[in-house]
Design a protein around this motif. Structure first.
Motif, PDB file in Angstrom:
ATOM      1  N   GLY A 191       0.814  -1.210   0.000  1.00  0.00           N
ATOM      2  CA  GLY A 191       0.000   0.000   0.000  1.00  0.00           C
ATOM      3  C   GLY A 191       0.843   1.253   0.000  1.00  0.00           C
ATOM      4  O   GLY A 191       0.591   2.178   0.761  1.00  0.00           O
ATOM      5  N   LYS A 251       2.350   4.802  -0.829  1.00  0.00           N
ATOM      6  CA  LYS A 251       1.701   6.049  -1.291  1.00  0.00           C
ATOM      7  C   LYS A 251       2.395   6.580  -2.532  1.00  0.00           C
ATOM      8  O   LYS A 251       1.754   7.085  -3.447  1.00  0.00           O
ATOM      9  CB  LYS A 251       1.746   7.087  -0.178  1.00  0.00           C
ATOM     10  N   ASP A 307      -2.265   4.110  -9.583  1.00  0.00           N
ATOM     11  CA  ASP A 307      -2.027   4.560  -8.220  1.00  0.00           C
ATOM     12  C   ASP A 307      -3.283   4.270  -7.389  1.00  0.00           C
ATOM     13  O   ASP A 307      -4.317   4.895  -7.573  1.00  0.00           O
ATOM     14  CB  ASP A 307      -1.717   6.064  -8.230  1.00  0.00           C
ATOM     15  N   TYR A 339      -4.013   4.758  -4.291  1.00  0.00           N
ATOM     16  CA  TYR A 339      -4.482   5.825  -3.411  1.00  0.00           C
ATOM     17  C   TYR A 339      -5.292   6.862  -4.166  1.00  0.00           C
ATOM     18  O   TYR A 339      -6.287   7.377  -3.665  1.00  0.00           O
ATOM     19  CB  TYR A 339      -3.296   6.504  -2.704  1.00  0.00           C
ATOM     20  N   GLU A 340      -4.852   7.176  -5.373  1.00  0.00           N
ATOM     21  CA  GLU A 340      -5.605   8.148  -6.175  1.00  0.00           C
ATOM     22  C   GLU A 340      -6.995   7.625  -6.482  1.00  0.00           C
ATOM     23  O   GLU A 340      -7.972   8.372  -6.458  1.00  0.00           O
ATOM     24  CB  GLU A 340      -4.867   8.437  -7.493  1.00  0.00           C
ATOM     25  N   GLU A 384      -9.166   7.858  -3.413  1.00  0.00           N
ATOM     26  CA  GLU A 384      -9.539   9.242  -3.129  1.00  0.00           C
ATOM     27  C   GLU A 384     -10.665   9.723  -4.050  1.00  0.00           C
ATOM     28  O   GLU A 384     -11.552  10.444  -3.624  1.00  0.00           O
ATOM     29  CB  GLU A 384      -8.308  10.118  -3.359  1.00  0.00           C
ATOM     30  N   ALA A 423     -11.015   1.038  -5.251  1.00  0.00           N
ATOM     31  CA  ALA A 423      -9.622   0.775  -4.888  1.00  0.00           C
ATOM     32  C   ALA A 423      -9.384  -0.719  -4.712  1.00  0.00           C
ATOM     33  O   ALA A 423      -8.358  -1.250  -5.134  1.00  0.00           O
ATOM     34  CB  ALA A 423      -9.266   1.520  -3.611  1.00  0.00           C
ATOM     35  N   CYS A 451      -8.732  -3.361   2.404  1.00  0.00           N
ATOM     36  CA  CYS A 451      -9.723  -2.280   2.283  1.00  0.00           C
ATOM     37  C   CYS A 451     -10.801  -2.350   3.355  1.00  0.00           C
ATOM     38  O   CYS A 451     -11.794  -1.645   3.278  1.00  0.00           O
ATOM     39  CB  CYS A 451     -10.365  -2.321   0.908  1.00  0.00           C
ATOM     40  N   GLY A 468     -10.195   2.613   4.314  1.00  0.00           N
ATOM     41  CA  GLY A 468      -9.062   3.239   3.625  1.00  0.00           C
ATOM     42  C   GLY A 468      -8.105   2.128   3.262  1.00  0.00           C
ATOM     43  O   GLY A 468      -8.329   0.984   3.637  1.00  0.00           O
ATOM     44  N   ILE A 469      -7.032   2.452   2.567  1.00  0.00           N
ATOM     45  CA  ILE A 469      -6.111   1.394   2.164  1.00  0.00           C
ATOM     46  C   ILE A 469      -5.078   1.153   3.252  1.00  0.00           C
ATOM     47  O   ILE A 469      -4.438   2.083   3.736  1.00  0.00           O
ATOM     48  CB  ILE A 469      -5.430   1.738   0.836  1.00  0.00           C
TER      49      ILE A 469
END
Lengths: 77, 376
Positions: free
Chosen positions: B100, B102, B261, B263-264, B267, B274, B306, B310-311
């Motif tokens: 995970g 970033k 990505d 995280y993107e 978000e 995700a 997940c 969140g990741i």
């Protein structure tokens, strides 16, 4: 600039809110309570249009590679 | 007749199996009792094939992913056509996804385009609109006029058009980017002069260097763009990822454009997207390496990452830090740190899970160790 709607994206499965009765049925079936559920944040882009608050349960209809369709539940935190 | 049976078994059997049964049986023209028997047997087989409660699925998933992992290569391959740009694949990429991270090593996007553009209309121009470009990309020559203390820049007007900029816009960008400088544009010649009187040569040189790096158009961070043809339509592959900004662009198909990505994606599209992205990224590597790992193991890991909304990577800062037991956390990494902080805060350990029971030599609560005797 056009507003992007995340719910239309291919990666986003269908999210829907569970009614009180459905919630109870789910909890009774698996003998669990709300805190045992996986979490989805109230600010998650995929559920902002549902306007959910903490304590709601979201049903997610996923496409599963093995079963075709599968259901998943997350508690809103 | 088969339809009524399908209806009867909906909810008992998964959708995919029902579809398969329906297709096969309608083609075969079997009588009702035999068809019924087939459904019954299928259900029995399905129930037998399910994982028993208490099975240690995590360990099985870890072994099933770990063993093929030993055969993976560490190579990276070149971004098609651009030699200085490498793409992380193989084991490093798997580690990156599962941890995970970033900041991933090679962020990339596949930008799909809307109707008239996906057939190749203005494809180069659109690609340029996404790519980050600085003044350096459109200038022909820079002259420093030492006598008068100004800089003259000759631009290529054709390139300016390619970037979709008018001269007035360019002037605005330059004035914003270079504070305290007079900008004058005359045809393809830009004259820049520091407005303050006591500017010296040093300032002029600094200005000259700064000038080249001014961001003009496109998305910052997208360093390369490459239009490619994929199944009858054109897709723009990019190096560098700015999913939010790209999705807002008018000519981009915002329903299919993806980034690598995670995280993107979380978000901008939510945690479920995700999760799917984690699975897709891992499958991409596995398939490229010619290995086979059952989907269910990857699905389990992706779900686990997940579960908190969140990741969380499979690291001591990620899902391991979520464990309730002190001993279980200490057994993973940095044991002293965990034990000391637990001692300081007076944490309790109820020995409900596997690792802590292995440590103190007790039966572990999985498989046959799971049921307990209780009286009512």
């Amino acid at each position: 600039m056009p507003k992007v709607d995340p719910t239309k994206h291919i990666l986003v499965p269908k999210h829907s809110k569970l009614s009180e009765a459905e919630q109870k049925k789910l909890f009774d079936k698996h003998n669990i309570n709300f805190n045992d559920l996986p979490i989805i944040l109230a600010s998650d882009p995929a559920i902002t249009h549902l306007k959910l608050v903490k304590g709601d349960v979201v049903k997610i209809d996923r496409d599963s590679p093995t079963a075709g369709k599968s259901e998943y539940f997350r508690g809103v935190q | 007749m088969v339809e009524s049976l399908v209806k009867e078994y909906t909810g008992k059997l998964p959708v995919k199996l029902l579809g398969e049964l329906k297709d096969k049986l309608t083609a075969q023209k079997i009588n009702k009792t035999r068809a019924k028997k087939i459904f019954e047997t299928t259900l029995q087989e399905y129930l037998d094939a399910q994982v028993a409660p208490g099975e240690a699925v995590g360990i099985i998933a870890a072994e099933s992913i770990g063993e093929p992992g030993t055969q993976m290569t560490l190579n990276t391959f070149h971004f098609a056509g651009v030699s200085e740009m490498n793409v992380t694949t193989g084991l490093p990429r798997i580690i990156e996804v599962f941890d995970g991270r970033k900041n991933i090593a090679t962020p990339m996007m596949d930008v799909y385009l809307k109707a008239p553009y996906n057939k190749g209309k203005d494809i180069r121009k659109l690609a340029l609109l996404i790519k980050q470009s600085t003044l350096q990309d459109i200038i022909k020559e820079v002259n420093t006029d030492l006598m008068n203390g100004k800089i003259e820049v000759e631009i290529l007007s054709a390139k300016l058009d390619d970037h979709g900029l008018a001269q007035a816009q360019l002037k605005k960008i330059l004035e914003k980017g270079l504070k305290g400088v007079n900008v004058k544009i005359d045809g393809s010649l830009i004259t820049l002069a520091p407005s303050s009187k006591e500017s010296n040569l040093n300032d002029l040189y600094k200005l000259k260097e700064k000038l080249k790096k001014i961001h003009m158009s496109g998305l910052k961070g997208v360093t390369h763009v490459l239009p490619v043809k994929r199944d009858e339509e054109f897709v723009i592959m990019t190096a560098g990822s700015k999913l939010k900004e790209v999705l807002e662009l008018e000519f981009v198909d915002e329903t299919r454009t993806v980034s690598n990505d995670i995280y993107e994606i979380a978000e901008n599209l939510g945690i479920e997207a995700a999760r799917t992205a984690v699975m897709n990224e891992v499958f991409k590597v596995i398939n490229a390496q010619g290995l086979t790992i059952d989907e269910r193991h990857i699905v389990l890991v992706a779900d686990m990452m997940c579960v908190t909304g969140g990741i969380k990577g499979i690291t001591r800062y990620g899902i391991v830090s979520e464990k309730a037991s002190v001993l279980a956390r200490a057994s993973f990494e940095t044991p002293i740190k965990h034990l000391i902080s637990a001692a300081l805060t007076g944490e309790e350990d109820y020995l409900n899970s596997v690792v802590e029971n292995v440590m103190i030599n007790q039966p572990i609560p999985t498989g046959t160790g799971m049921p307990k005797l209780s009286t009512k």
